[in-house]
Design a protein around this motif. Structure first.
Motif, short mmCIF file in Angstrom:
data_model
loop_
_atom_site.label_atom_id
_atom_site.label_comp_id
_atom_site.label_asym_id
_atom_site.label_seq_id
_atom_site.Cartn_x
_atom_site.Cartn_y
_atom_site.Cartn_z
N ALA A 207 7.98 -8.02 -23.77
CA ALA A 207 7.62 -8.07 -22.56
C ALA A 207 6.01 -6.27 -22.64
CB ALA A 207 8.99 -7.28 -22.00
N PHE A 208 5.41 -6.59 -22.09
CA PHE A 208 5.03 -5.65 -21.80
C PHE A 208 4.88 -5.30 -20.07
CE2 PHE A 208 2.49 -9.16 -22.50
CZ PHE A 208 1.37 -9.30 -21.70
N VAL A 209 3.85 -4.76 -19.62
CA VAL A 209 3.24 -3.87 -18.22
C VAL A 209 2.60 -3.55 -18.89
CG1 VAL A 209 4.21 -2.43 -16.75
CG2 VAL A 209 5.41 -3.39 -17.62
N VAL A 210 1.65 -3.68 -17.74
CA VAL A 210 -0.11 -3.55 -17.06
C VAL A 210 -0.42 -2.70 -16.01
CG1 VAL A 210 -2.43 -4.11 -17.18
CG2 VAL A 210 -1.15 -5.40 -19.37
N THR A 211 -0.49 -1.53 -15.89
CA THR A 211 -0.92 -1.06 -14.63
C THR A 211 -1.97 -1.46 -14.49
OG1 THR A 211 -1.48 1.00 -15.98
CG2 THR A 211 0.64 1.20 -15.63
N ARG A 212 -2.18 -1.72 -12.77
CA ARG A 212 -3.64 -1.57 -12.32
C ARG A 212 -4.31 -1.02 -11.08
NH1 ARG A 212 -1.46 -6.79 -10.11
NH2 ARG A 212 -4.08 -7.60 -9.82
N GLY A 213 -3.17 0.81 -11.56
CA GLY A 213 -3.85 1.02 -10.32
C GLY A 213 -3.79 1.08 -8.98
N GLU A 214 -4.50 0.44 -8.01
CA GLU A 214 -4.41 0.54 -6.74
C GLU A 214 -3.93 -1.02 -6.03
OE1 GLU A 214 -8.91 0.06 -4.85
OE2 GLU A 214 -7.83 1.68 -4.74
N VAL B 47 3.99 -6.50 -8.77
CA VAL B 47 4.14 -6.03 -7.44
C VAL B 47 3.20 -4.67 -7.26
CG1 VAL B 47 6.12 -3.81 -7.73
CG2 VAL B 47 6.36 -5.49 -8.93
N PRO B 48 2.40 -4.92 -5.73
CA PRO B 48 1.53 -4.54 -5.48
C PRO B 48 1.93 -3.30 -5.36
CG PRO B 48 2.85 -5.40 -3.55
CD PRO B 48 3.26 -6.18 -4.77
N ALA B 49 0.82 -1.97 -5.64
CA ALA B 49 1.20 -1.09 -5.34
C ALA B 49 1.44 -0.14 -3.45
CB ALA B 49 -0.56 -0.09 -5.85
N PRO B 50 1.75 0.12 -3.50
CA PRO B 50 2.38 0.84 -2.21
C PRO B 50 0.43 1.53 -1.53
CG PRO B 50 3.24 2.72 -3.36
CD PRO B 50 2.65 1.10 -4.36
N LYS B 51 -0.22 1.44 -0.49
CA LYS B 51 -0.67 2.38 0.24
C LYS B 51 -0.55 4.12 0.51
CE LYS B 51 -3.84 -1.40 1.24
NZ LYS B 51 -4.96 -1.57 -0.10
N GLY C 169 -1.80 -2.35 -8.44
CA GLY C 169 -0.14 -1.85 -9.03
C GLY C 169 0.21 -2.48 -10.23
N VAL C 170 0.47 -2.94 -10.78
CA VAL C 170 1.40 -3.09 -11.53
C VAL C 170 1.85 -4.83 -11.72
CG1 VAL C 170 4.05 -2.81 -11.00
CG2 VAL C 170 2.98 -2.97 -13.87
N GLU D 69 -3.99 -10.67 -12.90
CA GLU D 69 -4.53 -9.91 -14.10
C GLU D 69 -5.91 -8.58 -13.38
OE1 GLU D 69 -6.42 -13.67 -14.13
OE2 GLU D 69 -4.71 -14.47 -15.38
N THR D 70 -5.73 -7.96 -14.28
CA THR D 70 -7.20 -7.08 -14.09
C THR D 70 -8.54 -8.26 -13.67
OG1 THR D 70 -7.39 -5.48 -15.31
CG2 THR D 70 -5.52 -5.21 -14.43
N GLU D 71 -9.77 -6.84 -13.70
CA GLU D 71 -10.87 -7.14 -14.49
C GLU D 71 -10.73 -7.64 -15.73
OE1 GLU D 71 -11.14 -3.14 -13.28
OE2 GLU D 71 -10.79 -5.27 -12.05
#
Length: 80
Positions: free
Chosen positions: A19-26, A40-44, A28-29, A1-3
């Motif tokens: 199905a759905f996707v939530v992008t979470r910036g740094e 899925v974490p975002a790469p640095k 991930g998703v 989850e995100t804030e």
């Protein structure tokens, strides 16, 4: 989850879409498909300009969906 997204938010949207996707910036998703959730974490990276990043992500994601469940890297089709 995100804030910005609570468990209740995810549950409510899940009643409206398969199905759905939530992008979470740094952070991930998050992909939700049925009763499965994949984070899925975002790469640095050292970002220079994030303009259009969401558009590029959405396009790449939909291109992979269009390939079907056998597409390489489609974790949701593997039950991960």
């Amino acid at each position: 989850e995100t804030e910005l997204w609570t468990k209740e938010d995810f549950a409510r949207v899940a009643t409206m879409a398969k199905a759905f996707v939530v992008t979470r910036g740094e952070r991930g998703v998050t992909e939700v498909s049925g009763n499965e959730t994949l984070r899925v974490p975002a790469p640095k990276v050292k970002a220079r300009d994030t303009n259009g990043a969401g558009d590029v992500f959405a396009t790449a994601y939909m291109m992979e969906i269009a390939k079907g469940p056998a597409a390489a890297g489609d974790a949701s089709s593997k039950g991960e």
